[in-house]
Design an enzyme around this catalytic site. Structure first.
Site, PDB file in Angstrom:
ATOM      1  N   SER A 115       0.812  -1.208   0.000  1.00  0.00           N
ATOM      2  CA  SER A 115       0.000   0.000   0.000  1.00  0.00           C
ATOM      3  C   SER A 115       0.852   1.268   0.000  1.00  0.00           C
ATOM      4  O   SER A 115       1.979   1.289   0.516  1.00  0.00           O
ATOM      5  CB  SER A 115      -0.899  -0.001   1.240  1.00  0.00           C
ATOM      6  OG  SER A 115      -1.552   1.236   1.418  1.00  0.00           O
ATOM      7  N   TYR A 138      -2.154   5.683  -4.157  1.00  0.00           N
ATOM      8  CA  TYR A 138      -3.154   6.710  -3.857  1.00  0.00           C
ATOM      9  C   TYR A 138      -2.726   8.006  -4.550  1.00  0.00           C
ATOM     10  O   TYR A 138      -1.568   8.421  -4.447  1.00  0.00           O
ATOM     11  CB  TYR A 138      -3.278   6.938  -2.355  1.00  0.00           C
ATOM     12  CG  TYR A 138      -4.088   5.902  -1.624  1.00  0.00           C
ATOM     13  CD1 TYR A 138      -5.345   5.516  -2.088  1.00  0.00           C
ATOM     14  CD2 TYR A 138      -3.604   5.313  -0.455  1.00  0.00           C
ATOM     15  CE1 TYR A 138      -6.090   4.568  -1.410  1.00  0.00           C
ATOM     16  CE2 TYR A 138      -4.356   4.359   0.227  1.00  0.00           C
ATOM     17  CZ  TYR A 138      -5.591   4.000  -0.258  1.00  0.00           C
ATOM     18  OH  TYR A 138      -6.325   3.059   0.413  1.00  0.00           O
ATOM     19  N   THR A 164      -5.833   3.022  -6.875  1.00  0.00           N
ATOM     20  CA  THR A 164      -7.111   2.882  -6.182  1.00  0.00           C
ATOM     21  C   THR A 164      -8.012   4.048  -6.555  1.00  0.00           C
ATOM     22  O   THR A 164      -7.624   5.213  -6.447  1.00  0.00           O
ATOM     23  CB  THR A 164      -6.902   2.831  -4.658  1.00  0.00           C
ATOM     24  OG1 THR A 164      -6.234   1.611  -4.326  1.00  0.00           O
ATOM     25  CG2 THR A 164      -8.225   2.865  -3.921  1.00  0.00           C
ATOM     26  N   LYS A 261      -7.992  -0.297  -9.252  1.00  0.00           N
ATOM     27  CA  LYS A 261      -8.570  -1.019  -8.109  1.00  0.00           C
ATOM     28  C   LYS A 261      -9.792  -0.260  -7.606  1.00  0.00           C
ATOM     29  O   LYS A 261      -9.682   0.894  -7.181  1.00  0.00           O
ATOM     30  CB  LYS A 261      -7.529  -1.154  -6.993  1.00  0.00           C
ATOM     31  CG  LYS A 261      -8.030  -1.903  -5.766  1.00  0.00           C
ATOM     32  CD  LYS A 261      -6.909  -2.053  -4.737  1.00  0.00           C
ATOM     33  CE  LYS A 261      -7.364  -2.852  -3.524  1.00  0.00           C
ATOM     34  NZ  LYS A 261      -8.352  -2.094  -2.712  1.00  0.00           N
TER      35      LYS A 261
END
Length: 388
Positions: A115, A138, A164, A261
């Site tokens: 992440s 992100y 994402t 995603k």
């Protein structure tokens, strides 16, 4: 009430068992961060329940002494059709954090997703394992930070990048509001009592080195030791103006296998094809964003019919059993992924826990393939499914 049967790793046989052991070992705010979801948590529950509304129709006399469960997703060969979806803050759950999950994923020849809110650097993970690695991205307001993260993932030889797209703002995670959960943990009277009742976690956390968000620490204060809720992070740090042009530009900048995603609709899946994405992760963020949204498995067949010949479809979320994997693949997914399916095990027992969880799931998939009469993943198809 917690089931007292499952107090050791050896006695854990499934995801529910790892969850019980994680609940036993973690302070309340940390456990509920993993376990919780948005609003009434309807979508969170539905993610797994959706598999129960679909039945497998097995074949027999298929000569299944040897089965091949390998798949190729985004050009990456995986030895099993499930991989570890990227999840944030892993060193909060166990001091080894991402290191433990990476090594366990490598042992089983599957992909590990890291992440943007990871607690071990991309560089370290890149040096630690040689098996497929995904970086979950992100899109921040700070474009310099965005560029730096892409460059670090490239330098660390990550294989795929997943943008994402379902966190344009934070979901209403009411359990976190009640427990006061932040990253890093903020001490309140309630949380202090919970931490005091879990001394082994507290000792490990405070003695295992400074907690940090490794890729953010040099750019924003929220990447260091400032306590911030995940909802606040999404609402204030991420760029709510992100659009399809930004996604296409990121894909070009990355230059390798690229995934979106959080895609759920056919229209968005077609646009993902149009911008050159290699895959979509069909996901509602584990029910942590828009409560009442569709379960990933319920969308797989529709998406596969629309774009399955043009893009890899990954069923992300709700997977707890080998039969869930078989159903998703038969419906048209190329692979499955999940977070809680290994996070509970990480919290329960570190790397040995994750290895046991992946090993159990692999054993289930192999057994279920034989019982369903399929020798390889390509043999799974829609004719083997019936929806109730």
């Amino acid at each position: 009430m917690q089931n007292n049967m499952f107090r050791t790793l050896k006695s854990c046989a499934n995801v529910a068992d790892y969850r019980a052991l994680a609940k036993q070992r973690l302070p309340g705010p940390i456990f509920h961060y993993i376990d919780g979801a948005a609003d009434d948590e309807v979508t969170y529950r539905r993610n797994t329940q959706s598999f129960e509304q679909c039945d497998l129709v097995p074949n027999v006399l298929a000569g299944v002494e040897d089965v091949d469960m390998s798949v190729t997703v985004m050009g990456q060969k995986l030895d099993m059709p499930v991989f570890c979806s990227p999840t944030a803050l892993q060193r909060l759950f166990h001091p080894d954090g991402e290191r433990a999950v990476a090594l366990a994923a490598q042992k089983f020849g599957t992909m590990f997703g890291v992440s943007s809110l990871g607690t071990v650097s991309l560089k370290e993970i890149g040096e630690l394992i040689s098996t497929p690695k995904m970086f979950q991205f992100y899109f921040h307001k700070d474009r310099g930070l965005n560029d730096a993260m892409v460059q670090k993932a490239q330098a660390a030889n990550f294989d795929t990048l997943a943008l994402t797209v379902d966190t344009i703002t934070g979901g209403n995670r009411e359990r976190d509001l009640r427990t006061g959960f932040t990253s890093p943990p903020r001490l309140t009277p309630g949380s202090l009592a919970s931490f005091a009742l879990h001394p082994s976690w507290a000792i490990n956390y405070f003695l295992s080195g400074g907690f940090e968000l490794s890729e953010l620490k040099d750019y924003i204060k929220e990447g260091s030791n400032v306590s911030i809720s995940i909802g606040d992070y999404f609402a204030t740090m991420l760029d709510q103006s992100m659009n399809w042009k930004d996604a296409e530009s990121l894909r070009a900048k990355w230059g390798g296998p690229f995934c979106l995603k959080g895609v759920m609709s056919v229209d968005d899946a077609r646009r993902a094809v149009d911008i050159g994405a290699d895959a979509i992760m069909v996901s509602n963020h584990g029910g942590r964003q828009l409560d009442g949204s569709r379960a990933p498995f319920d969308q797989i067949a529709e998406l596969a019919d629309a774009v399955g010949d043009k893009i890899d479809i990954i069923c992300d979320g709700g997977v707890r059993r080998g039969t869930h994997v078989l159903k998703a693949l038969a419906a048209g997914a190329k692979a499955c992924s999940g977070g809680r399916l290994y996070l509970y095990a990480l919290a329960a027992a570190g790397q040995p826990g994750v290895e046991r969880a992946l090993g159990n799931l692999r054993t289930e998939i192999e057994r279920d393939m034989k019982l369903a009469g399929v020798k390889n993943i390509a043999a799974l198809n829609r004719s083997m499914l019936r929806w109730r």
